[in-house]
Motif scaffolding. Structure first.
Motif, PDB file in Angstrom:
ATOM      1  N   PRO A  41      68.309 -23.232  23.317  1.00 52.14           N
ATOM      2  CA  PRO A  41      67.374 -23.197  22.217  1.00 52.14           C
ATOM      3  C   PRO A  41      66.180 -24.081  22.495  1.00 52.14           C
ATOM      4  O   PRO A  41      66.304 -25.192  22.987  1.00 52.14           O
ATOM      5  N   ALA A  42      64.994 -23.571  22.168  1.00 49.22           N
ATOM      6  CA  ALA A  42      63.777 -24.338  22.393  1.00 49.22           C
ATOM      7  C   ALA A  42      63.504 -25.201  21.187  1.00 49.22           C
ATOM      8  O   ALA A  42      62.788 -24.826  20.279  1.00 49.22           O
ATOM      9  N   THR A  43      64.109 -26.342  21.128  1.00 53.68           N
ATOM     10  CA  THR A  43      63.978 -27.253  20.004  1.00 53.68           C
ATOM     11  C   THR A  43      63.122 -28.432  20.417  1.00 53.68           C
ATOM     12  O   THR A  43      63.348 -29.011  21.478  1.00 53.68           O
ATOM     13  N   PRO A  44      62.133 -28.824  19.610  1.00 54.85           N
ATOM     14  CA  PRO A  44      61.314 -29.958  19.988  1.00 54.85           C
ATOM     15  C   PRO A  44      62.179 -31.197  20.084  1.00 54.85           C
ATOM     16  O   PRO A  44      63.049 -31.429  19.265  1.00 54.85           O
ATOM     17  N   GLY A  45      61.913 -31.994  21.105  1.00 57.44           N
ATOM     18  CA  GLY A  45      62.715 -33.195  21.275  1.00 57.44           C
ATOM     19  C   GLY A  45      64.143 -32.877  21.618  1.00 57.44           C
ATOM     20  O   GLY A  45      65.048 -33.621  21.261  1.00 57.44           O
ATOM     21  N   ALA A  46      64.369 -31.711  22.313  1.00 59.05           N
ATOM     22  CA  ALA A  46      65.739 -31.272  22.554  1.00 59.05           C
ATOM     23  C   ALA A  46      66.538 -32.268  23.369  1.00 59.05           C
ATOM     24  O   ALA A  46      67.754 -32.270  23.321  1.00 59.05           O
ATOM     25  N   GLU A  47      65.857 -33.095  24.139  1.00 55.19           N
ATOM     26  CA  GLU A  47      66.589 -34.077  24.929  1.00 55.19           C
ATOM     27  C   GLU A  47      66.654 -35.438  24.230  1.00 55.19           C
ATOM     28  O   GLU A  47      66.958 -36.442  24.862  1.00 55.19           O
ATOM     29  N   ARG A  48      66.340 -35.460  22.958  1.00 51.06           N
ATOM     30  CA  ARG A  48      66.571 -36.688  22.201  1.00 51.06           C
ATOM     31  C   ARG A  48      68.063 -36.983  22.177  1.00 51.06           C
ATOM     32  O   ARG A  48      68.892 -36.096  22.283  1.00 51.06           O
ATOM     33  N   ILE A  49      68.401 -38.226  21.985  1.00 46.12           N
ATOM     34  CA  ILE A  49      69.801 -38.643  22.013  1.00 46.12           C
ATOM     35  C   ILE A  49      70.424 -38.467  20.629  1.00 46.12           C
ATOM     36  O   ILE A  49      69.900 -38.971  19.633  1.00 46.12           O
ATOM     37  N   ALA A  50      71.534 -37.743  20.577  1.00 46.26           N
ATOM     38  CA  ALA A  50      72.276 -37.585  19.325  1.00 46.26           C
ATOM     39  C   ALA A  50      73.328 -38.672  19.174  1.00 46.26           C
ATOM     40  O   ALA A  50      73.588 -39.139  18.063  1.00 46.26           O
ATOM     41  N   ALA A  51      73.953 -39.075  20.279  1.00 47.48           N
ATOM     42  CA  ALA A  51      74.983 -40.113  20.223  1.00 47.48           C
ATOM     43  C   ALA A  51      75.164 -40.701  21.619  1.00 47.48           C
ATOM     44  O   ALA A  51      74.903 -40.040  22.629  1.00 47.48           O
ATOM     45  N   VAL A  52      75.624 -41.956  21.639  1.00 45.77           N
ATOM     46  CA  VAL A  52      75.981 -42.637  22.885  1.00 45.77           C
ATOM     47  C   VAL A  52      77.464 -42.968  22.811  1.00 45.77           C
ATOM     48  O   VAL A  52      77.932 -43.531  21.814  1.00 45.77           O
ATOM     49  N   VAL A  53      78.216 -42.594  23.858  1.00 51.49           N
ATOM     50  CA  VAL A  53      79.659 -42.832  23.910  1.00 51.49           C
ATOM     51  C   VAL A  53      79.937 -43.641  25.167  1.00 51.49           C
ATOM     52  O   VAL A  53      79.944 -43.095  26.276  1.00 51.49           O
ATOM     53  N   ASN A  54      80.118 -44.950  24.996  1.00 51.49           N
ATOM     54  CA  ASN A  54      80.223 -45.854  26.141  1.00 51.49           C
ATOM     55  C   ASN A  54      78.992 -45.665  27.019  1.00 51.49           C
ATOM     56  O   ASN A  54      77.881 -45.923  26.579  1.00 51.49           O
ATOM     57  N   ASP A  55      79.163 -45.171  28.247  1.00 51.84           N
ATOM     58  CA  ASP A  55      78.013 -44.994  29.139  1.00 51.84           C
ATOM     59  C   ASP A  55      77.486 -43.562  29.150  1.00 51.84           C
ATOM     60  O   ASP A  55      76.576 -43.249  29.928  1.00 51.84           O
ATOM     61  N   ASP A  56      78.041 -42.693  28.327  1.00 56.28           N
ATOM     62  CA  ASP A  56      77.619 -41.294  28.306  1.00 56.28           C
ATOM     63  C   ASP A  56      76.700 -41.026  27.127  1.00 56.28           C
ATOM     64  O   ASP A  56      76.822 -41.654  26.063  1.00 56.28           O
ATOM     65  N   VAL A  57      75.812 -40.069  27.322  1.00 58.19           N
ATOM     66  CA  VAL A  57      74.860 -39.686  26.281  1.00 58.19           C
ATOM     67  C   VAL A  57      75.125 -38.243  25.856  1.00 58.19           C
ATOM     68  O   VAL A  57      75.361 -37.372  26.700  1.00 58.19           O
ATOM     69  N   ILE A  58      75.117 -38.004  24.548  1.00 57.30           N
ATOM     70  CA  ILE A  58      75.157 -36.649  23.991  1.00 57.30           C
ATOM     71  C   ILE A  58      73.765 -36.360  23.458  1.00 57.30           C
ATOM     72  O   ILE A  58      73.261 -37.083  22.600  1.00 57.30           O
ATOM     73  N   SER A  59      73.131 -35.331  23.968  1.00 61.42           N
ATOM     74  CA  SER A  59      71.764 -35.019  23.551  1.00 61.42           C
ATOM     75  C   SER A  59      71.764 -34.077  22.350  1.00 61.42           C
ATOM     76  O   SER A  59      72.772 -33.430  22.036  1.00 61.42           O
ATOM     77  N   VAL A  60      70.609 -34.003  21.703  1.00 62.84           N
ATOM     78  CA  VAL A  60      70.457 -33.062  20.592  1.00 62.84           C
ATOM     79  C   VAL A  60      70.660 -31.631  21.074  1.00 62.84           C
ATOM     80  O   VAL A  60      71.233 -30.803  20.366  1.00 62.84           O
ATOM     81  N   SER A  61      70.213 -31.343  22.306  1.00 64.59           N
ATOM     82  CA  SER A  61      70.409 -29.981  22.817  1.00 64.59           C
ATOM     83  C   SER A  61      71.889 -29.677  23.040  1.00 64.59           C
ATOM     84  O   SER A  61      72.332 -28.540  22.864  1.00 64.59           O
ATOM     85  N   ASP A  62      72.700 -30.690  23.409  1.00 65.88           N
ATOM     86  CA  ASP A  62      74.154 -30.492  23.509  1.00 65.88           C
ATOM     87  C   ASP A  62      74.731 -30.068  22.163  1.00 65.88           C
ATOM     88  O   ASP A  62      75.559 -29.163  22.076  1.00 65.88           O
ATOM     89  N   VAL A  63      74.307 -30.763  21.103  1.00 66.68           N
ATOM     90  CA  VAL A  63      74.803 -30.468  19.757  1.00 66.68           C
ATOM     91  C   VAL A  63      74.367 -29.072  19.326  1.00 66.68           C
ATOM     92  O   VAL A  63      75.169 -28.278  18.810  1.00 66.68           O
ATOM     93  N   ASN A  64      73.083 -28.743  19.545  1.00 67.69           N
ATOM     94  CA  ASN A  64      72.588 -27.432  19.127  1.00 67.69           C
ATOM     95  C   ASN A  64      73.330 -26.302  19.837  1.00 67.69           C
ATOM     96  O   ASN A  64      73.694 -25.292  19.227  1.00 67.69           O
ATOM     97  N   ALA A  65      73.562 -26.481  21.145  1.00 64.78           N
ATOM     98  CA  ALA A  65      74.257 -25.431  21.905  1.00 64.78           C
ATOM     99  C   ALA A  65      75.693 -25.270  21.426  1.00 64.78           C
ATOM    100  O   ALA A  65      76.194 -24.146  21.287  1.00 64.78           O
ATOM    101  N   ARG A  66      76.376 -26.388  21.142  1.00 59.86           N
ATOM    102  CA  ARG A  66      77.764 -26.289  20.688  1.00 59.86           C
ATOM    103  C   ARG A  66      77.848 -25.690  19.291  1.00 59.86           C
ATOM    104  O   ARG A  66      78.812 -24.979  18.977  1.00 59.86           O
ATOM    105  N   ILE A  67      76.872 -25.967  18.446  1.00 58.99           N
ATOM    106  CA  ILE A  67      76.857 -25.337  17.116  1.00 58.99           C
ATOM    107  C   ILE A  67      76.759 -23.827  17.275  1.00 58.99           C
ATOM    108  O   ILE A  67      77.482 -23.066  16.621  1.00 58.99           O
ATOM    109  N   ARG A  68      75.879 -23.378  18.167  1.00 61.36           N
ATOM    110  CA  ARG A  68      75.749 -21.928  18.367  1.00 61.36           C
ATOM    111  C   ARG A  68      77.038 -21.333  18.925  1.00 61.36           C
ATOM    112  O   ARG A  68      77.433 -20.230  18.563  1.00 61.36           O
ATOM    113  N   LEU A  69      77.694 -22.061  19.811  1.00 62.79           N
ATOM    114  CA  LEU A  69      78.968 -21.571  20.333  1.00 62.79           C
ATOM    115  C   LEU A  69      80.006 -21.509  19.218  1.00 62.79           C
ATOM    116  O   LEU A  69      80.781 -20.548  19.128  1.00 62.79           O
TER     117      LEU A  69
END
Length: 482
Positions: A41-69
């Protein structure tokens, strides 16, 4: 005590990933209005950070893609409302998967890409399609194939972590089997229920309100016609999640007291409100009922009736207004059209915000590019009215082509009153089925000791898995930024 089927399915990764709504959704779900390359999905700021888990980052685009799935899996039509309902639980699921993958890595456990590819091949086969068809379906719905890869990898990694822990920690003694057999004998002739559940864990008191809201959202999704089994596969945190929440036949005393009491008031085909126990919230679906120990006499869930779509509020175009900006790139000749379109598409993907849009509009040097001011939506051409009220704020529109120019639009402010459906348009709840007649016990038939032992192992394994993940959450650094 879960049924044997639920226990076996707890580690059936291929089944857990087999999302059964794919074929229907291929026909009913409209693809997103705008996609980036590769179907994301072409979402503005798609690589913004949605969450940080220890040393890993979950991006907004990760969340958007999983919602669609998740929407694809559950057979749910995509809308802003459904995305908002599912987003909190999707993010929690992604956080849990990061923790599971981190623990697998710490334990020296890995999953080969060939194994993931084999699981995805089985997913395609179980949905009666080839892998190329599955990949095309995902792409058309704006879901990168990597999203499914990541989910399968997390499931398989956690499976192997738990198999190692179960071998080390779960031991069932003969006295426990004896006690379970005695409980089964005491339940002969009493009702037992064929149950599916969606379970959401509450790890600490401060999470209670958030998890309860998530349970309410999932319950509402089922009542709107969402696929219970698919929602359970996506979001339930119990052993039966892999089998669509199926717990098999359960009897009094096998579940928490609150669940027992809820089941005692339910009949085949009924869905419970969220039931709070000491470990979390359970949404229960009774699929059948019979007397324990009997052969036959089951009262099964009636076939599902078509669910009338719930009327949704709609934008009041006559009173709506938007603040819109535009970028115009002239096309000097027909031969230049493709080059201009490619250039405009590249520019669109680089836009991150309204301020960014405005600076790029000025840079074009075209006087018409820039702020269009506040516009009444009803004055726009019909083809632009839905775009004006539907596109996310601050997100560049798809490139709009005309013979003389390529145009990119963005909505920066919006005032859209909603027209609510009349009360009489709301669907009426279906009448509860009549209570089943008493089922005589024709013959008592108890499971073998080996089956009882497997059930006890499954129950212990499910509890161990939930506690293990809870401890990982408590010791992790988790920062949610959305």
């Amino acid at each position: 005590m879960p049924s044997l089927r639920a226990v076996r399915s707890a580690f059936a990764v291929a089944t857990a990933c087999a999302v059964l709504a794919f074929p229907a959704m291929a026909q009913t779900t409209k693809p997103p209005a705008a996609k980036a390359q590769g179907g994301a999905p072409a979402t503005p700021g798609a690589e913004r950070i949605a969450a940080v888990v220890n040393d890993d980052v979950i991006s907004v685009s990760d969340v958007n893609a999983r919602i669609r799935l998740a929407l694809l899996n559950t057979g749910t039509q995509e809308s802003q409302e459904t995305r908002q309902r599912l987003a909190p639980q999707v993010l929690r699921q992604l956080v849990d998967e990061r923790l599971q993958l981190q623990e697998a890595k710490r334990s020296g456990i890995s999953v080969a890409q060939a194994e993931i590819d084999e699981s995805i091949k089985r997913i395609a086969e179980q949905n009666r399609m080839g892998r190329p068809q599955l990949e095309t379906l995902l792409k058309n719905q704006g879901v990168p194939l990597s999203t499914l890869h990541d989910q399968v990898r997390a499931l398989m990694s956690w499976q192997r972590v738990m198999q190692r822990r179960i071998r080390q920690e779960v031991v069932i003694g003969e006295e426990e089997i004896d006690a379970a057999m005695e409980r089964l004998k005491a339940n002969i002739g009493k009702p037992e229920y064929l149950v599916a559940e969606i379970f959401l864990a509450v790890d600490s008191p401060e999470q209670d309100d958030e998890v309860r809201r998530t349970a309410d959202r999932l319950l509402e999704e089922v009542r709107r016609g969402g696929n219970f089994a698919a929602l359970a596969r996506q979001f339930s945190q119990s052993a039966g999640a892999a089998a669509g929440g199926d717990l098999g036949w359960v009897r009094s005393g096998e579940m928490a007291g609150e669940v027992d009491r809820a089941l005692a008031t339910m009949r085949a085909g009924q869905l419970s409100p969220p039931v709070r126990t000491s470990t979390g919230y359970h949404i229960l679906l009774v699929r059948g009922q019979r007397a324990f120990g009997s052969s036959g006499g089951e009262v099964m869930m009636p076939p599902p009736q078509p669910v009338a779509p719930r009327p949704q509020p709609r934008p009041d175009i006559a009173r709506a207004s938007v603040n819109m900006k535009q970028i115009i790139i002239p096309i000097a000749s027909k031969e230049e059209a493709k080059t201009v379109k490619d250039s405009a598409e590249k520019l669109r993907k680089s836009i991150k915000s309204c301020a960014d849009f405005e600076s790029k509009a000025k840079a074009t040097g075209v006087p018409e590019s820039g702020d269009m001011g506040t516009l009444r939506v009803k004055d726009l051409p019909p083809g632009l009215q839905q775009l004006a009220v539907g596109i996310p704020l601050g997100q560049a529109s798809p490139v709009l082509m005309s013979p003389g120019a390529a145009v990119i639009l963005i909505v920066c402010k919006r005032d859209v009153p909603m027209i609510q459906p009349p009360p009489e348009a709301q669907p009426k709840p279906a009448a509860a089925p009549p209570p089943p007649p008493p089922t005589p016990v024709k013959e008592a038939k108890l499971p073998a000791r080996e089956e009882v032992e497997r059930d006890l192992i499954g129950e212990r394994a499910d509890l161990l898995s939930r506690r293990y993940l809870r401890d990982l959450r408590r010791s992790a650094f988790i920062e949610v930024r959305t």
